[in-house]
Design a protein around this motif. Structure first.
Motif, PDB file in Angstrom:
ATOM      1  N   GLY A  32       0.799  -1.217   0.000  1.00 35.80           N
ATOM      2  CA  GLY A  32       0.000   0.000   0.000  1.00 35.80           C
ATOM      3  C   GLY A  32       0.832   1.268   0.000  1.00 35.80           C
ATOM      4  N   VAL A  33       2.026   1.204  -0.542  1.00 32.70           N
ATOM      5  CA  VAL A  33       2.884   2.376  -0.604  1.00 32.70           C
ATOM      6  C   VAL A  33       3.082   2.784  -2.068  1.00 32.70           C
ATOM      7  CG1 VAL A  33       4.134   1.828   1.507  1.00 32.70           C
ATOM      8  CG2 VAL A  33       4.986   0.985  -0.650  1.00 32.70           C
ATOM      9  N   ASP A  34       3.487   4.015  -2.265  1.00 34.33           N
ATOM     10  CA  ASP A  34       3.734   4.466  -3.628  1.00 34.33           C
ATOM     11  C   ASP A  34       5.117   5.087  -3.768  1.00 34.33           C
ATOM     12  OD1 ASP A  34       3.273   6.700  -2.150  1.00 34.33           O
ATOM     13  OD2 ASP A  34       1.894   7.644  -3.571  1.00 34.33           O
ATOM     14  N   ARG A  35       6.013   4.679  -2.879  1.00 29.43           N
ATOM     15  CA  ARG A  35       7.391   5.158  -2.968  1.00 29.43           C
ATOM     16  C   ARG A  35       8.360   4.074  -2.519  1.00 29.43           C
ATOM     17  NH1 ARG A  35       8.520  10.180  -0.542  1.00 29.43           N
ATOM     18  NH2 ARG A  35       6.427  10.760  -1.041  1.00 29.43           N
ATOM     19  N   CYS A  36       9.566   4.162  -3.006  1.00 28.29           N
ATOM     20  CA  CYS A  36      10.615   3.209  -2.654  1.00 28.29           C
ATOM     21  C   CYS A  36      11.045   3.442  -1.205  1.00 28.29           C
ATOM     22  CB  CYS A  36      11.800   3.383  -3.592  1.00 28.29           C
ATOM     23  SG  CYS A  36      13.225   2.358  -3.157  1.00 28.29           S
ATOM     24  N   GLU A  37      11.204   2.345  -0.469  1.00 27.22           N
ATOM     25  CA  GLU A  37      11.632   2.465   0.923  1.00 27.22           C
ATOM     26  C   GLU A  37      13.120   2.785   1.041  1.00 27.22           C
ATOM     27  OE1 GLU A  37      10.529  -1.247   2.655  1.00 27.22           O
ATOM     28  OE2 GLU A  37       8.443  -0.645   2.948  1.00 27.22           O
ATOM     29  N   LEU A  38      13.872   2.511  -0.016  1.00 28.80           N
ATOM     30  CA  LEU A  38      15.316   2.735   0.035  1.00 28.80           C
ATOM     31  C   LEU A  38      15.700   4.158  -0.361  1.00 28.80           C
ATOM     32  CD1 LEU A  38      16.475  -0.626  -1.550  1.00 28.80           C
ATOM     33  CD2 LEU A  38      16.370  -0.028   0.868  1.00 28.80           C
ATOM     34  N   CYS A  39      15.206   4.587  -1.542  1.00 24.86           N
ATOM     35  CA  CYS A  39      15.621   5.903  -2.053  1.00 24.86           C
ATOM     36  C   CYS A  39      14.499   6.933  -2.019  1.00 24.86           C
ATOM     37  CB  CYS A  39      16.150   5.766  -3.469  1.00 24.86           C
ATOM     38  SG  CYS A  39      14.888   5.309  -4.680  1.00 24.86           S
ATOM     39  N   LEU A  40      13.285   6.536  -1.562  1.00 28.33           N
ATOM     40  CA  LEU A  40      12.116   7.408  -1.456  1.00 28.33           C
ATOM     41  C   LEU A  40      11.632   7.938  -2.808  1.00 28.33           C
ATOM     42  CD1 LEU A  40      13.029   9.398   1.775  1.00 28.33           C
ATOM     43  CD2 LEU A  40      11.711   7.289   1.561  1.00 28.33           C
ATOM     44  N   PHE A  41      11.958   7.201  -3.889  1.00 22.62           N
ATOM     45  CA  PHE A  41      11.475   7.572  -5.221  1.00 22.62           C
ATOM     46  C   PHE A  41       9.957   7.409  -5.260  1.00 22.62           C
ATOM     47  CE2 PHE A  41      10.247   6.275  -9.532  1.00 22.62           C
ATOM     48  CZ  PHE A  41      10.727   7.361 -10.259  1.00 22.62           C
ATOM     49  N   GLN A  42       9.254   8.443  -5.727  1.00 22.18           N
ATOM     50  CA  GLN A  42       7.788   8.423  -5.800  1.00 22.18           C
ATOM     51  C   GLN A  42       7.369   7.777  -7.131  1.00 22.18           C
ATOM     52  OE1 GLN A  42       5.725   9.920  -3.394  1.00 22.18           O
ATOM     53  NE2 GLN A  42       3.925   9.143  -4.440  1.00 22.18           N
ATOM     54  N   PHE A  43       6.594   6.695  -7.030  1.00 28.12           N
ATOM     55  CA  PHE A  43       6.102   6.024  -8.228  1.00 28.12           C
ATOM     56  C   PHE A  43       4.892   6.750  -8.778  1.00 28.12           C
ATOM     57  CE2 PHE A  43       7.754   2.478  -5.579  1.00 28.12           C
ATOM     58  CZ  PHE A  43       8.832   2.151  -6.386  1.00 28.12           C
ATOM     59  N   THR A  44       4.774   6.764 -10.096  1.00 29.91           N
ATOM     60  CA  THR A  44       3.558   7.256 -10.727  1.00 29.91           C
ATOM     61  C   THR A  44       2.710   6.035 -11.022  1.00 29.91           C
ATOM     62  OG1 THR A  44       5.238   8.288 -12.118  1.00 29.91           O
ATOM     63  CG2 THR A  44       3.086   9.190 -12.233  1.00 29.91           C
ATOM     64  N   SER A  45       1.583   5.932 -10.362  1.00 28.29           N
ATOM     65  CA  SER A  45       0.759   4.749 -10.547  1.00 28.29           C
ATOM     66  C   SER A  45      -0.697   5.141 -10.717  1.00 28.29           C
ATOM     67  CB  SER A  45       0.915   3.788  -9.360  1.00 28.29           C
ATOM     68  OG  SER A  45       0.446   4.396  -8.187  1.00 28.29           O
ATOM     69  N   ASP A  46      -1.419   4.317 -11.428  1.00 28.35           N
ATOM     70  CA  ASP A  46      -2.853   4.503 -11.614  1.00 28.35           C
ATOM     71  C   ASP A  46      -3.571   3.375 -10.909  1.00 28.35           C
ATOM     72  OD1 ASP A  46      -2.051   5.285 -14.988  1.00 28.35           O
ATOM     73  OD2 ASP A  46      -2.468   6.707 -13.386  1.00 28.35           O
ATOM     74  N   GLN A  47      -4.566   3.724 -10.099  1.00 28.79           N
ATOM     75  CA  GLN A  47      -5.328   2.696  -9.404  1.00 28.79           C
ATOM     76  C   GLN A  47      -6.468   2.249 -10.317  1.00 28.79           C
ATOM     77  OE1 GLN A  47      -6.563   3.799  -5.509  1.00 28.79           O
ATOM     78  NE2 GLN A  47      -7.186   1.744  -4.980  1.00 28.79           N
ATOM     79  N   THR A  48      -6.518   0.948 -10.582  1.00 31.09           N
ATOM     80  CA  THR A  48      -7.569   0.393 -11.438  1.00 31.09           C
ATOM     81  C   THR A  48      -8.222  -0.777 -10.716  1.00 31.09           C
ATOM     82  OG1 THR A  48      -5.968  -1.073 -12.506  1.00 31.09           O
ATOM     83  CG2 THR A  48      -6.401   1.024 -13.586  1.00 31.09           C
ATOM     84  N   ARG A  49      -9.488  -1.019 -11.029  1.00 32.20           N
ATOM     85  CA  ARG A  49     -10.193  -2.153 -10.445  1.00 32.20           C
ATOM     86  C   ARG A  49      -9.786  -3.428 -11.165  1.00 32.20           C
ATOM     87  NH1 ARG A  49     -14.501  -0.882  -7.087  1.00 32.20           N
ATOM     88  NH2 ARG A  49     -15.141   1.282  -7.194  1.00 32.20           N
ATOM     89  N   ARG A  50      -9.559  -4.463 -10.394  1.00 29.27           N
ATOM     90  CA  ARG A  50      -9.204  -5.749 -10.967  1.00 29.27           C
ATOM     91  C   ARG A  50     -10.443  -6.460 -11.488  1.00 29.27           C
ATOM     92  NH1 ARG A  50      -5.441  -9.401  -7.467  1.00 29.27           N
ATOM     93  NH2 ARG A  50      -4.145  -7.653  -7.937  1.00 29.27           N
ATOM     94  N   TYR A  51     -11.543  -6.381 -10.737  1.00 26.99           N
ATOM     95  CA  TYR A  51     -12.789  -7.053 -11.101  1.00 26.99           C
ATOM     96  C   TYR A  51     -13.948  -6.068 -11.004  1.00 26.99           C
ATOM     97  CZ  TYR A  51      -9.949 -11.143  -9.924  1.00 26.99           C
ATOM     98  OH  TYR A  51      -8.952 -12.066  -9.845  1.00 26.99           O
ATOM     99  N   THR A  52     -15.023  -6.383 -11.722  1.00 28.14           N
ATOM    100  CA  THR A  52     -16.250  -5.609 -11.555  1.00 28.14           C
ATOM    101  C   THR A  52     -16.910  -6.049 -10.252  1.00 28.14           C
ATOM    102  OG1 THR A  52     -17.630  -7.220 -12.723  1.00 28.14           O
ATOM    103  CG2 THR A  52     -16.562  -5.499 -14.062  1.00 28.14           C
ATOM    104  N   VAL A  53     -17.932  -5.322  -9.841  1.00 29.42           N
ATOM    105  CA  VAL A  53     -18.628  -5.667  -8.600  1.00 29.42           C
ATOM    106  C   VAL A  53     -19.241  -7.058  -8.724  1.00 29.42           C
ATOM    107  CG1 VAL A  53     -20.542  -5.022  -7.082  1.00 29.42           C
ATOM    108  CG2 VAL A  53     -19.062  -3.261  -8.042  1.00 29.42           C
TER     109      VAL A  53
END
Length: 105
Positions: A32-53
């Motif tokens: 549940g993180v969006d950055r590297c724990e080592l160098c603190l690089f911030q990832f660019t990510s898109d949250q998408t649904r895996r399945y429909t309801v």
């Protein structure tokens, strides 16, 4: 579910620099993180649904434990609905009897 942008530039060196994109996405989703724990690089990510309801509901009900809980909850709901219907009927009948007996006095 997070998916990492495909044109991301990894600046890591050593063995960490040879990370699989799918492993990185799995790590981000599980931690549940969006950055590297080592160098603190911030990832660019898109949250998408895996399945429909509907698909999620079907997957959930296919689990035997969930299915048995759903069946037992449905039985309890039906029984309580019948009990409530009987109680409401008796209250309404009692009110009509009480109101007609008061007018007779």
């Amino acid at each position: 579910m997070h998916s990492i942008s495909k044109n991301i530039l990894f600046v890591w060196i050593g063995s960490v620099g040879n990370v699989h994109l799918s492993c990185l996405e799995r790590w981000i989703n599980e931690c549940g993180v969006d950055r590297c724990e080592l160098c603190l690089f911030q990832f660019t990510s898109d949250q998408t649904r895996r399945y429909t309801v509907w698909q999620s509901l079907m997957i959930w009900t296919r689990n035997p434990v969930h299915r048995s809980l759903l069946i037992s909850d449905s039985i309890v709901m039906i029984v309580l609905t019948v009990v409530m219907a009987c109680l409401i009927t008796s209250v309404v009948m009692g009110m009509t009897v009480f109101s007609t007996s008061k007018t007779d006095r």
